[in-house]
Design a protein around this motif. Structure first.
Motif, short mmCIF file in Angstrom:
data_model
loop_
_atom_site.label_atom_id
_atom_site.label_comp_id
_atom_site.label_asym_id
_atom_site.label_seq_id
_atom_site.Cartn_x
_atom_site.Cartn_y
_atom_site.Cartn_z
N ALA A 154 0.82 -1.22 0.00
CA ALA A 154 0.00 0.00 0.00
C ALA A 154 0.86 1.26 0.00
O ALA A 154 0.49 2.27 -0.60
N ILE A 155 2.00 1.20 0.66
CA ILE A 155 2.88 2.37 0.69
C ILE A 155 3.57 2.53 -0.66
O ILE A 155 3.64 3.64 -1.19
N GLU A 156 4.07 1.44 -1.20
CA GLU A 156 4.79 1.51 -2.48
C GLU A 156 3.94 2.16 -3.56
O GLU A 156 4.44 2.89 -4.41
N GLN A 157 2.64 1.92 -3.52
CA GLN A 157 1.75 2.46 -4.54
C GLN A 157 1.39 3.93 -4.30
O GLN A 157 0.84 4.57 -5.18
N ARG A 158 1.74 4.46 -3.12
CA ARG A 158 1.36 5.83 -2.78
C ARG A 158 2.50 6.82 -2.73
O ARG A 158 2.27 8.03 -2.65
N VAL A 159 3.75 6.33 -2.73
CA VAL A 159 4.88 7.25 -2.60
C VAL A 159 5.77 7.17 -3.83
O VAL A 159 5.85 6.12 -4.47
N PRO A 160 6.45 8.25 -4.17
CA PRO A 160 7.35 8.23 -5.33
C PRO A 160 8.49 7.22 -5.13
O PRO A 160 8.94 6.99 -4.01
N GLN A 161 8.96 6.67 -6.23
CA GLN A 161 10.01 5.66 -6.18
C GLN A 161 11.31 6.19 -5.55
O GLN A 161 12.01 5.45 -4.88
N GLU A 187 18.26 5.21 -9.23
CA GLU A 187 18.68 4.49 -10.43
C GLU A 187 18.85 2.99 -10.15
O GLU A 187 18.45 2.15 -10.95
N PHE A 188 19.44 2.68 -9.00
CA PHE A 188 19.62 1.28 -8.63
C PHE A 188 18.27 0.61 -8.38
O PHE A 188 18.05 -0.53 -8.80
N LEU A 189 17.36 1.34 -7.74
CA LEU A 189 16.01 0.80 -7.53
C LEU A 189 15.33 0.54 -8.86
O LEU A 189 14.69 -0.50 -9.05
N SER A 190 15.49 1.44 -9.79
CA SER A 190 14.90 1.26 -11.12
C SER A 190 15.43 -0.01 -11.78
O SER A 190 14.66 -0.79 -12.37
N SER A 219 15.22 5.94 -1.08
CA SER A 219 15.82 6.55 0.11
C SER A 219 15.58 5.68 1.34
O SER A 219 16.49 5.45 2.14
N TYR A 220 14.37 5.18 1.50
CA TYR A 220 14.04 4.31 2.63
C TYR A 220 14.90 3.04 2.63
O TYR A 220 15.34 2.58 3.67
N LEU A 221 15.15 2.51 1.43
CA LEU A 221 15.95 1.29 1.30
C LEU A 221 17.46 1.54 1.36
O LEU A 221 18.25 0.60 1.42
#
Length: 192
Positions: A163-170, A182-185, A175-177
Motif C-alpha cells: 500500500a505504501i509503495e503504490q502511494r509514494v514516489p520511487q 537508479e539502482f532501484l529502477s 531513500s528508505y531502502l
C-alpha cells in the motif's frame, strides 16, 4: 468514518476499554489537519506528541551533512509516526516529519498522555505494546540493512508495504531502502 472513530477502532484491536473510558480518551486526543508537504515536526525541535494517522500518509526523514534526505519511516492510515528517540528522551529531534498527502492526525501531548495513563490504565498497556512493536521493527530493519541485499530488502518492502509503495514516489522508496533511485529502477526492471 470520523478520525476519532477510526482511532477508537484501532485501540480496540489491542485493548478493551469501557464506554466511559472511550469518551475520556476522545477528549484527550486533538485532531489536526495537514496539507500535502506540510512539516509536522522539524529537526531540532523536541517531539512532545504521539501522532496517530487517521487519514493520509507521512514520512519521517533526516538530512545528512550534505543535506541529502534519508527516509526513516513511512506512515499511512492507522499507523503512528514520530521521532520516538526525541519523544522518549526529551531531546531535540533529529528527524523531520512531513505529510506526503493531505492528512488528518490525532495527537496527544506527552503530559496529557501521562495523565491519561493514570485515568485509563489500558491506554498505558496499549502504548507499551506499541513501543515494543516499534523496537522490534527498528531492530529488524537494522539487521536487514546489514544482512540483506538491496534486492532482498526491496522484495521484502514490496511484500510488507504494498500500500505504501503504490502511494509514494520511487525515489522515496529508494531513500528508505538506502539505495539510489537508479539502482532501484534497475532492481524493479529485473523483478517486474
Amino acid at each position: 468514518m470520523k478520525p476519532k472513530d477510526i482511532f477508537i477502532t484501532h485501540l480496540k484491536k489491542s485493548i478493551s476499554i469501557s464506554e466511559s473510558d472511550e469518551i475520556l480518551v476522545r477528549t484527550y486526543f486533538i485532531e489536526r489537519e495537514l496539507k500535502k508537504k506540510e512539516i509536522l515536526l522539524f529537526a531540532g525541535k523536541e517531539s512532545c506528541h504521539m501522532q496517530f494517522i487517521a487519514k493520509g500518509s507521512l514520512r519521517a526523514y533526516y538530512l545528512d551533512e550534505d543535506a541529502k534526505e534519508h527516509i526513516v519511516q513511512f506512515g499511512i492510515e492507522e499507523w503512528w509516526v514520530n521521532d520516538l528517540y526525541s519523544y522518549l528522551t526529551k531531546t531535540p529531534a533529529t528527524q523531520y516529519i512531513q505529510a506526503l498527502e493531505d492528512s488528518i492526525i490525532l495527537q496527544i501531548h506527552r503530559d496529557k498522555l501521562n495523565e491519561l495513563y493514570d485515568l485509563v490504565p489500558a491506554i498505558e498497556r496499549f502504548f507499551r505494546l506499541k513501543f515494543e512493536k516499534a523496537y522490534v521493527a527498528f531492530q529488524n530493519r537494522t539487521i536487514n540493512s546489514m544482512s540483506k541485499t538491496a534486492e532482498e530488502r526491496y522484495e521484502e518492502f514490496r511484500t510488507k508495504y504494498r500500500a505504501i509503495e503504490q502511494r509514494v514516489p520511487q525515489y522515496m522508496v529508494a531513500s528508505y531502502l538506502g539505495i539510489t533511485p537508479e539502482f532501484l529502477s534497475a532492481i524493479r526492471k529485473k523483478t517486474i
